[in-house]
Motif scaffolding. Structure first.
Motif, PDB file in Angstrom:
ATOM      1  N   MET A 192       4.766  59.346 -30.127  1.00  0.00           N
ATOM      2  CA  MET A 192       3.429  58.779 -30.341  1.00  0.00           C
ATOM      3  C   MET A 192       3.061  58.866 -31.815  1.00  0.00           C
ATOM      4  SD  MET A 192       1.712  61.153 -27.372  1.00  0.00           S
ATOM      5  CE  MET A 192       2.921  62.035 -26.372  1.00  0.00           C
ATOM      6  N   ASP A 193       2.361  57.849 -32.289  1.00  0.00           N
ATOM      7  CA  ASP A 193       1.747  57.964 -33.612  1.00  0.00           C
ATOM      8  C   ASP A 193       0.238  58.106 -33.429  1.00  0.00           C
ATOM      9  OD1 ASP A 193       1.139  55.375 -32.880  1.00  0.00           O
ATOM     10  OD2 ASP A 193       2.574  54.474 -34.268  1.00  0.00           O
ATOM     11  N   GLN A 194      -0.507  58.079 -34.539  1.00  0.00           N
ATOM     12  CA  GLN A 194      -1.928  58.398 -34.471  1.00  0.00           C
ATOM     13  C   GLN A 194      -2.775  57.338 -35.166  1.00  0.00           C
ATOM     14  OE1 GLN A 194      -1.126  62.725 -35.801  1.00  0.00           O
ATOM     15  NE2 GLN A 194       0.590  61.384 -35.467  1.00  0.00           N
ATOM     16  N   PRO A 195      -4.049  57.225 -34.762  1.00  0.00           N
ATOM     17  CA  PRO A 195      -4.927  56.236 -35.391  1.00  0.00           C
ATOM     18  C   PRO A 195      -5.423  56.714 -36.757  1.00  0.00           C
ATOM     19  CG  PRO A 195      -6.154  57.496 -33.774  1.00  0.00           C
ATOM     20  CD  PRO A 195      -4.728  57.958 -33.680  1.00  0.00           C
ATOM     21  N   ARG A 196      -6.097  55.821 -37.475  1.00  0.00           N
ATOM     22  CA  ARG A 196      -6.715  56.154 -38.745  1.00  0.00           C
ATOM     23  C   ARG A 196      -8.132  56.665 -38.508  1.00  0.00           C
ATOM     24  NH1 ARG A 196      -7.185  51.042 -39.805  1.00  0.00           N
ATOM     25  NH2 ARG A 196      -8.452  51.341 -41.668  1.00  0.00           N
ATOM     26  N   LEU A 197      -8.610  57.425 -39.477  1.00  0.00           N
ATOM     27  CA  LEU A 197      -9.983  57.916 -39.441  1.00  0.00           C
ATOM     28  C   LEU A 197     -10.772  57.234 -40.558  1.00  0.00           C
ATOM     29  CD1 LEU A 197     -12.170  59.869 -38.435  1.00  0.00           C
ATOM     30  CD2 LEU A 197     -11.249  61.581 -40.011  1.00  0.00           C
ATOM     31  N   ILE A 198     -11.918  56.668 -40.212  1.00  0.00           N
ATOM     32  CA  ILE A 198     -12.764  55.978 -41.178  1.00  0.00           C
ATOM     33  C   ILE A 198     -14.070  56.757 -41.333  1.00  0.00           C
ATOM     34  CG2 ILE A 198     -13.930  53.832 -41.786  1.00  0.00           C
ATOM     35  CD1 ILE A 198     -10.936  53.523 -41.633  1.00  0.00           C
ATOM     36  N   MET A 199     -14.397  57.117 -42.571  1.00  0.00           N
ATOM     37  CA  MET A 199     -15.691  57.744 -42.883  1.00  0.00           C
ATOM     38  C   MET A 199     -16.469  56.729 -43.714  1.00  0.00           C
ATOM     39  SD  MET A 199     -15.532  60.948 -41.659  1.00  0.00           S
ATOM     40  CE  MET A 199     -16.587  61.987 -42.633  1.00  0.00           C
ATOM     41  N   ARG A 200     -17.442  56.073 -43.098  1.00  0.00           N
ATOM     42  CA  ARG A 200     -18.163  54.990 -43.777  1.00  0.00           C
ATOM     43  C   ARG A 200     -19.516  55.479 -44.292  1.00  0.00           C
ATOM     44  NH1 ARG A 200     -17.185  49.915 -44.164  1.00  0.00           N
ATOM     45  NH2 ARG A 200     -15.555  49.977 -42.579  1.00  0.00           N
ATOM     46  N   PHE A 201     -19.828  55.104 -45.545  1.00  0.00           N
ATOM     47  CA  PHE A 201     -21.098  55.465 -46.158  1.00  0.00           C
ATOM     48  C   PHE A 201     -22.110  54.319 -46.090  1.00  0.00           C
ATOM     49  CE2 PHE A 201     -17.759  57.436 -49.025  1.00  0.00           C
ATOM     50  CZ  PHE A 201     -17.665  58.590 -48.270  1.00  0.00           C
ATOM     51  N   LEU A 202     -21.631  53.102 -46.358  1.00  0.00           N
ATOM     52  CA  LEU A 202     -22.499  51.941 -46.425  1.00  0.00           C
ATOM     53  C   LEU A 202     -21.890  50.789 -45.604  1.00  0.00           C
ATOM     54  CD1 LEU A 202     -23.174  52.018 -50.285  1.00  0.00           C
ATOM     55  CD2 LEU A 202     -24.732  52.787 -48.496  1.00  0.00           C
ATOM     56  N   PRO A 203     -22.684  49.928 -44.987  1.00  0.00           N
ATOM     57  CA  PRO A 203     -24.144  49.908 -45.030  1.00  0.00           C
ATOM     58  C   PRO A 203     -24.815  50.944 -44.130  1.00  0.00           C
ATOM     59  CG  PRO A 203     -23.327  48.149 -43.637  1.00  0.00           C
ATOM     60  CD  PRO A 203     -22.119  48.790 -44.252  1.00  0.00           C
TER      61      PRO A 203
END
Length: 267
Positions: A192-203
């Motif tokens: 298995m591989d893994q998903p990406r993590l997104i840390m969004r500031f805007l909007p």
């Protein structure tokens, strides 16, 4: 007497649950201002692997503890053991997919676990599950984990590290490495591989998992492909709700689709 004093100051952090991160005790109202002030001198595209967060933005747990909780924290359900209890290969793959989805946890926006120091270990036993995790490299921070299910003869290993990059309006975190589960009673291996993590500031501020996950078993010629839908404005406009997941289970050699997967990864 000294032992009693130590016990008085011992603090245990409860495992992450699937409760909404908005209710987390660690969410700070001014976290956006703190984070943006840290990135004043950081250019878009910069590698943040060695970027140091101030202690105020650290969760009261190490990264290794978070990895351990992914394996064993199932609110009383033995989802790992279920992977080997099924009689048919297709049912075992469905159980492996279920366990893989269950390892995802809501991310507290603007907060991060402490980086483990080189040689640090985390040990835990829960029922028939035994887990040991170790920080094997410091730069980049590579962690290794080995877990076993004694009753069902299951072996889980993974070695992974993060490569976070600043993109101006968000931080894109790629998780590199592989997870491998071996069902020794059935002589089956699942990669298995893994998903990406997104840390969004805007909007709008937020943190979520996104991307594609593949789960493949060469011995049974079965494969699953999961798509974690991002919590962006565009996806919401398309009708995809927060924490949506879609995917399919199919035969690797022929591509013959056997199941559709749809719903939300936290419920």
């Amino acid at each position: 007497m000294a032992e009693e004093e130590m016990r008085k100051h011992l603090v245990l952090a409860k495992p992450f649950s699937l409760e909404d991160e908005k209710d987390s005790e660690h969410t700070a109202s001014n976290v956006i201002r703190k984070i943006l002030s840290l990135f004043k001198t950081v250019r878009p595209g910069s590698d943040l692997t060695n970027f140091q967060l101030p202690p105020q933005l650290n969760l009261p747990r190490s990264q290794l503890q978070c990895y351990g909780e992914m394996v064993y924290s199932f609110v009383g359900q033995d989802l790992l053991g279920e992977c080997s209890r099924r009689d048919l290969p297709i049912e075992r793959l469905k159980s492996v997919v279920t366990w893989n989805i269950s390892t995802l946890r809501p991310v507290v926006f603007g907060m991060s676990p402490y980086n483990s120091v080189l040689g640090e270990t985390h040990h835990v036993s829960n029922g028939h599950i035994n887990v040991i995790a170790e920080q094997v490299v410091h730069h980049p921070p590579v962690s290794a984990l080995h877990a076993t299910h004694e009753q069902e003869n299951i072996d889980v290993t993974w070695c992974q590290y993060f490569t976070p990059k600043f993109r101006g309006t968000h931080v894109d975190v790629e998780v590199k490495g592989k997870r491998v589960m071996k069902l020794l009673n059935h002589i089956e291996t699942y990669e298995m591989d893994q998903p990406r993590l997104i840390m969004r500031f805007l909007p709008a501020p937020g943190a979520y998992w996104a991307g594609k996950v593949k789960i493949k078993c060469p011995e049974t010629d079965l494969e699953a492909e999961l798509h974690l839908i991002s919590d962006s404005f565009i996806e919401r406009f398309r009708g995809n709700n927060n924490r949506s997941i879609k995917g399919k289970i199919f035969e690797s050699s022929s591509g013959n689709q056997l199941y559709n997967i749809f719903g939300h990864w936290d419920r």
